[in-house]
Design a protein around this motif. Sequence first.
Motif: not given
Length: 600
Positions: A307-318
């Motif tokens: 469920l991790e997010r990238d620097g913009t808060g967008t989900p990387r996967q799920h």
Amino acid sequence: MRRAHTMAFGSEIVDGGVRFALWAPTARDVVLVVDGVDHAAPEAGEGWRKATVPGAKAASRYGFRIDGDLVVPDPASRFQPDDVSGLSEVIDPRAYAWSDEGWRGRPFEEAVIYEVHVGTATPEGTYAGLERRLEDLRDLGVTAIELLPIADFKGGRNWGYDGVLPYAPDAAYGRPEDLKRLIDRAHSLGLMVFLDAVYNHFGPAGNYLHAYAGTFFTERHQTPWGAGINFDGRESGHVVRQYFLQNALYWLEEYHFDGLRFDAVHAILDDSERHFLAELGETVRERLPGRRIHLILENEANQARWLERDGTGTPRQHSAQWADDLHHCWHVLLTGEDAGYYESFADRPVEHLARCLSEGFAYQGEPFRTLDNHPRGEPSAHLPPAAFVTFLQNHDQVGNRALGERLSHIADPDRLALARAGLLLAPQIPMLWMGEEWSASTPFLFFVDFAPDEDLNRAVREGRRREFKSFAAFADDTSVIPDPTEARTFRDSKLDWSERERSPHREVLADTRSLLALRRDVVVPLTKSRYLGATATLPRPDVVDCTWRFEGGSYRFVANVGPDPFSADPMGGRAFWTNAPDGSGRLPGWTGLFLAGGRA
């Protein structure tokens, strides 16, 4: 607007005919049968059999004769008019003209999910019947509907988790164009549509993969349903993974679903360096960058890693996971039940609730009593609230009870009102189980239809009764448990929409609508800004006080789930909801308030 997903599997209409492809690595001989005529299906390397048949067209019926006598449907069939063992039908996906060309989805923070079983949601039990209820759901404040699995299953009634043909929407609910029309209409009303997808097992009837693709499964991995799906096989893993990856893309592209909910991913066993779940999430993100696609997990292991997010808060996967922990906390508090997995929440339910509200998971690596004290979960406090889909009820929590009782059948309505507000006004993504918005009187029971296989029907019936034999209420007589194989059990589970107009259902519906309006106007503008964290305290063992902080402001939930009054300090905040009689910070037992602003 016309849509089609191109893939190596199944049938595809080409110039002058139809191309057919079957992966059959363990079959000796394969013959393609189209409209009653045999055609050679020559080997094409790596276990594939392919043939193009001039003159075949949409509506042609076909199957594959395996090793002389067994005729099987296409495992990537787009439609099965005559159920799972019948011939497949060639579908032209471009025949449907979509009207939602400008639709790109909605931000996940706006999601209010309505989980629905197509067959029992309406008297008709069809896609068309559900389509006629979409305006009601829109007006309620729902922004997304989530369909229980629709992949073709044996018989005419099933929850959907016994599907065996993942690409074929079940004919019990209508034709493919009816499903597309439902989604198209939903988008015109601003509603997202999600689909429950099952990639961890196949149902017990109608799965023919063993006959020609035995390496699709492996004994190296054992699941509750038998040998595991071979996601990590050295020779077969790539094709098996592609079968499911393409299935996800098929639903998202060809049917324009806005997201998928993946069933019991803890049972997807994969020792590959790159787990299938990682490849699944990353593939969808890479393939559909211009759309808001939301991928939701059911994962008993509470693995925050997906469920991790990238620097913009967008989900990387799920995007999110079903938050079973929070459900269990509320359920224990509302009912006092402490059997099964509720045992792990019954010791400190308010403390567990506070942690769920502020951090997502109640268990983040601590020993879990229900798992013989093995550690469960991963740290989740860094994830935003939108990484968790919360609920007081769902198909499992209702339907897996012996009598299919809804929470409104077993909990005090005043206590339930507090929990409902706690669900719908907290910043996590709320989900309602169909009919919950008016405390529907109908149960949701477990039902299947494996006829004419009476041995399998009998096994299901006896297994269901054996499952509840250890419960005191059924120890002496399990005959009161509805027979899951009888048509009446299915009919008894159908919603009665007319009762919404009668008391007490009318009042519950009005309360739900009011709460969702507050969510839209007060909560969502905050949750769409950057998440800054949360804190939760227990000012008293039976009182939870949780504050969430966002770039756009903070808000707070104080709930008294004990019998004695509690005085909450508003700390400069403004109450935008309370069920306390005088509307003040003095909270009698089982009341609470939500406050905006104030000292965080």
